[in-house]
Design a protein around this motif. Structure first.
Motif, mmCIF file in Angstrom:
data_model
loop_
_atom_site.group_PDB
_atom_site.id
_atom_site.type_symbol
_atom_site.label_atom_id
_atom_site.label_comp_id
_atom_site.label_asym_id
_atom_site.label_seq_id
_atom_site.Cartn_x
_atom_site.Cartn_y
_atom_site.Cartn_z
ATOM 1 N N PHE A 79 0.824 -36.798 -23.185
ATOM 2 C CA PHE A 79 -0.401 -37.539 -23.329
ATOM 3 C C PHE A 79 -1.195 -36.507 -23.968
ATOM 4 O O PHE A 79 -2.335 -35.702 -23.367
ATOM 5 C CB PHE A 79 -0.481 -38.378 -22.523
ATOM 6 N N VAL A 80 -0.836 -36.101 -25.085
ATOM 7 C CA VAL A 80 -1.863 -35.157 -25.379
ATOM 8 C C VAL A 80 -3.350 -34.963 -25.908
ATOM 9 O O VAL A 80 -4.766 -34.410 -25.875
ATOM 10 C CB VAL A 80 -1.387 -34.095 -26.664
ATOM 11 N N ALA A 81 -3.648 -36.601 -26.854
ATOM 12 C CA ALA A 81 -5.264 -37.359 -27.184
ATOM 13 C C ALA A 81 -4.547 -39.039 -27.249
ATOM 14 O O ALA A 81 -3.272 -39.402 -27.254
ATOM 15 C CB ALA A 81 -5.031 -36.221 -28.478
ATOM 16 N N PRO A 82 -5.549 -39.376 -27.491
ATOM 17 C CA PRO A 82 -5.677 -40.502 -27.663
ATOM 18 C C PRO A 82 -4.581 -40.977 -28.892
ATOM 19 O O PRO A 82 -4.414 -40.176 -30.152
ATOM 20 C CB PRO A 82 -7.046 -40.867 -28.012
ATOM 21 N N VAL A 83 -3.665 -41.992 -28.747
ATOM 22 C CA VAL A 83 -3.108 -42.581 -29.540
ATOM 23 C C VAL A 83 -3.117 -43.517 -30.192
ATOM 24 O O VAL A 83 -3.380 -44.950 -29.369
ATOM 25 C CB VAL A 83 -1.566 -42.653 -28.819
ATOM 26 N N GLY A 84 -3.275 -43.474 -31.637
ATOM 27 C CA GLY A 84 -3.978 -44.810 -32.281
ATOM 28 C C GLY A 84 -3.067 -46.014 -32.428
ATOM 29 O O GLY A 84 -1.365 -45.350 -32.072
ATOM 30 N N GLU A 85 -3.049 -47.046 -33.314
ATOM 31 C CA GLU A 85 -2.121 -48.295 -33.325
ATOM 32 C C GLU A 85 -1.250 -47.839 -34.908
ATOM 33 O O GLU A 85 -0.392 -48.455 -35.206
ATOM 34 C CB GLU A 85 -2.937 -49.408 -34.321
ATOM 35 N N HIS A 86 -1.833 -46.366 -36.092
ATOM 36 C CA HIS A 86 -0.619 -46.241 -36.888
ATOM 37 C C HIS A 86 -0.956 -44.678 -36.799
ATOM 38 O O HIS A 86 -1.335 -43.960 -35.919
ATOM 39 C CB HIS A 86 -1.311 -46.293 -37.817
ATOM 40 N N LEU A 87 0.576 -44.483 -36.364
ATOM 41 C CA LEU A 87 1.386 -42.785 -36.283
ATOM 42 C C LEU A 87 2.290 -42.539 -36.496
ATOM 43 O O LEU A 87 2.935 -43.609 -37.522
ATOM 44 C CB LEU A 87 1.188 -42.608 -34.931
ATOM 45 N N GLU A 88 2.762 -41.228 -36.611
ATOM 46 C CA GLU A 88 3.601 -40.885 -37.317
ATOM 47 C C GLU A 88 4.724 -39.966 -36.148
ATOM 48 O O GLU A 88 3.988 -39.691 -35.117
ATOM 49 C CB GLU A 88 3.352 -39.974 -38.631
ATOM 50 N N ALA A 89 5.971 -39.991 -36.107
ATOM 51 C CA ALA A 89 7.143 -40.090 -35.311
ATOM 52 C C ALA A 89 8.124 -38.742 -35.374
ATOM 53 O O ALA A 89 8.515 -39.294 -36.779
ATOM 54 C CB ALA A 89 8.023 -40.896 -34.628
ATOM 55 N N GLU A 90 7.945 -38.107 -34.819
ATOM 56 C CA GLU A 90 9.506 -36.593 -35.439
ATOM 57 C C GLU A 90 10.701 -36.089 -34.013
ATOM 58 O O GLU A 90 9.899 -36.251 -33.388
ATOM 59 C CB GLU A 90 8.739 -35.207 -35.427
ATOM 60 N N ALA A 91 11.234 -36.933 -34.392
ATOM 61 C CA ALA A 91 12.548 -36.512 -33.230
ATOM 62 C C ALA A 91 12.946 -35.111 -34.613
ATOM 63 O O ALA A 91 13.928 -34.789 -34.987
ATOM 64 C CB ALA A 91 13.395 -37.725 -33.304
ATOM 65 N N VAL A 92 13.222 -34.246 -32.907
ATOM 66 C CA VAL A 92 14.350 -33.166 -33.281
ATOM 67 C C VAL A 92 15.080 -32.578 -31.837
ATOM 68 O O VAL A 92 14.621 -32.570 -30.596
ATOM 69 C CB VAL A 92 13.338 -31.664 -32.960
ATOM 70 N N MET A 93 16.477 -32.597 -32.637
ATOM 71 C CA MET A 93 17.373 -32.404 -31.656
ATOM 72 C C MET A 93 17.593 -30.655 -31.206
ATOM 73 O O MET A 93 17.390 -29.827 -31.634
ATOM 74 C CB MET A 93 18.538 -32.253 -32.589
ATOM 75 N N LEU A 94 16.444 -30.362 -30.012
ATOM 76 C CA LEU A 94 16.631 -28.946 -29.369
ATOM 77 C C LEU A 94 18.029 -28.617 -29.038
ATOM 78 O O LEU A 94 18.761 -27.236 -29.265
ATOM 79 C CB LEU A 94 15.875 -29.385 -28.057
ATOM 80 N N ARG A 95 18.755 -29.319 -28.901
ATOM 81 C CA ARG A 95 20.538 -28.858 -28.053
ATOM 82 C C ARG A 95 21.422 -29.478 -27.544
ATOM 83 O O ARG A 95 20.828 -30.730 -27.242
ATOM 84 C CB ARG A 95 20.588 -27.661 -27.075
ATOM 85 N N GLN A 96 22.319 -29.819 -28.705
ATOM 86 C CA GLN A 96 23.313 -30.704 -28.001
ATOM 87 C C GLN A 96 24.189 -30.032 -27.896
ATOM 88 O O GLN A 96 25.274 -29.304 -28.346
ATOM 89 C CB GLN A 96 23.498 -31.637 -29.436
ATOM 90 N N GLY A 97 24.766 -30.093 -26.605
ATOM 91 C CA GLY A 97 26.766 -29.938 -26.002
ATOM 92 C C GLY A 97 27.343 -30.560 -25.432
ATOM 93 O O GLY A 97 26.709 -31.799 -26.242
ATOM 94 N N ARG A 98 28.388 -29.893 -25.043
ATOM 95 C CA ARG A 98 29.691 -31.955 -24.327
ATOM 96 C C ARG A 98 29.070 -32.648 -23.925
ATOM 97 O O ARG A 98 29.675 -33.391 -24.174
ATOM 98 C CB ARG A 98 30.641 -30.841 -24.104
ATOM 99 N N SER A 99 28.077 -32.283 -23.302
ATOM 100 C CA SER A 99 27.829 -34.376 -22.218
ATOM 101 C C SER A 99 26.405 -34.074 -22.552
ATOM 102 O O SER A 99 25.888 -35.386 -22.153
ATOM 103 C CB SER A 99 28.413 -33.488 -21.150
ATOM 104 N N VAL A 100 25.493 -32.610 -22.415
ATOM 105 C CA VAL A 100 23.928 -33.246 -22.238
ATOM 106 C C VAL A 100 23.185 -33.262 -24.038
ATOM 107 O O VAL A 100 23.855 -31.649 -24.579
ATOM 108 C CB VAL A 100 23.307 -32.289 -21.536
ATOM 109 N N ALA A 101 22.226 -33.576 -24.524
ATOM 110 C CA ALA A 101 21.479 -33.039 -25.453
ATOM 111 C C ALA A 101 20.413 -33.805 -25.086
ATOM 112 O O ALA A 101 19.867 -34.484 -24.011
ATOM 113 C CB ALA A 101 21.509 -34.824 -26.563
ATOM 114 N N GLN A 102 19.500 -32.520 -25.775
ATOM 115 C CA GLN A 102 17.251 -32.497 -25.801
ATOM 116 C C GLN A 102 17.355 -33.467 -26.479
ATOM 117 O O GLN A 102 16.703 -31.612 -27.789
ATOM 118 C CB GLN A 102 17.621 -30.972 -24.610
ATOM 119 N N VAL A 103 16.662 -33.887 -26.550
ATOM 120 C CA VAL A 103 15.573 -34.328 -27.875
ATOM 121 C C VAL A 103 13.876 -34.303 -27.520
ATOM 122 O O VAL A 103 13.288 -35.198 -26.726
ATOM 123 C CB VAL A 103 15.741 -35.264 -28.228
#
Length: 277
Positions: free
Chosen positions: A80-104
């Motif tokens: 929790f870096v700073a206050p989250v307001g009512e209006h926001l943008e979200a970004e999702a990035v795939m850091l690594r996707q292996g055969r069984s494990v994915a880190q997002v």
């Protein structure tokens, strides 16, 4: 009854202040390349910031929308870096996707500034080299046998979206510990993991019971682990507990635990909390 002109009836728009977590997730507007926009989360605010579980649930929804077909969630590390307001943008990035494990990695932004960053660990099940069963809570008093908590002027607004009941064990909770049965009033369109993320941060820290005077508190980090793959419970009730491991110098280390209605622990967490006042 349909209108006299023969047209289809128009469903009234759901006011943003009345939206459940599932409706908020559905409100995420894709912007392309793993980015989403969300306007309006007034019903989940607590002062100038959004309730942490709601913000984390929105981030989780962004991750699974950006990368469909992910294996079950195993763990997450929320900052929790700073206050989250009512209006926001979200970004999702795939850091690594292996055969069984994915880190997002997900990031939430308000007015262009980073306000929350989370690392999600998804992992497919496989043959296990041994097993350890989740802990069973022996002193379980069911929610229907527990006293309800009434709303108070001091309770954050988002708690009106939940049913909460006292769940202190026989003899009372230890010093610096809070335990409650919690149920979302609106569970529509939520998968079980999204539900856990959404309520996992619902209680005040256990250190609130050790404070010498009233003052603000704020979550800084939240690390959680899902115990198992498809958590289930009866009628939406989950047993939550926050307990301070150490409180001093304006900070508290908290253990967060969550059980289902059968007393089986399904989520375990660790949280850092700033204690003011």
């Amino acid at each position: 009854m349909p209108p006299a002109d023969g047209t289809d009836p128009v469903e009234p728009a759901l006011h943003e202040a009345d939206m459940g977590l599932g409706a908020l997730a559905a409100r995420l507007v894709p912007l392309g390349e793993g980015r989403f926009k969300l306007d309006g989360a007034a019903g989940w605010m607590q002062g100038r910031t959004m309730y942490g579980g709601a913000a984390a649930s929105i981030a989780y929804a962004a991750a699974v929308k950006a990368f469909p077909g992910l294996p079950p969630l195993r763990a997450a590390q929320v900052g929790f870096v700073a206050p989250v307001g009512e209006h926001l943008e979200a970004e999702a990035v795939m850091l690594r996707q292996g055969r069984s494990v994915a880190q997002v990695e997900t990031s939430l932004y308000c007015d262009g500034a980073l306000v929350q960053r989370t690392l999600w660990l998804f992992g497919a099940g496989r043959g296990s080299n041994g097993s350890v069963a989740a802990r069973i809570e022996p002193e379980l008093v069911q929610p229907e046998d527990s006293p309800s908590l009434g709303s108070t002027d001091m309770a954050p607004a988002f708690t009106a979206r939940m049913d909460m009941r006292r769940a202190d064990p026989a003899g009372g909770s230890p010093h610096g510990t809070i335990r409650r049965w919690v149920r979302l009033k609106d569970r529509a369109d939520l998968d079980p993991v999204a539900e856990l993320v959404g309520i996992g941060d619902a209680l005040p820290p256990g250190s609130a019971r050790a404070m010498e005077r009233l003052g603000p508190i704020s979550s800084i980090t939240w690390a959680l682990t899902i115990l198992g793959e498809v958590p289930a419970t009866r009628e939406g009730w989950w047993l939550l507990e926050t307990s301070s491991n150490h409180m001093g110098n304006g900070f508290s280390s908290e253990t967060l635990r969550l059980w289902n209605s059968e007393g089986v622990e399904v989520m375990h967490g660790l949280q850092s909390v700033a204690v003011f006042g």
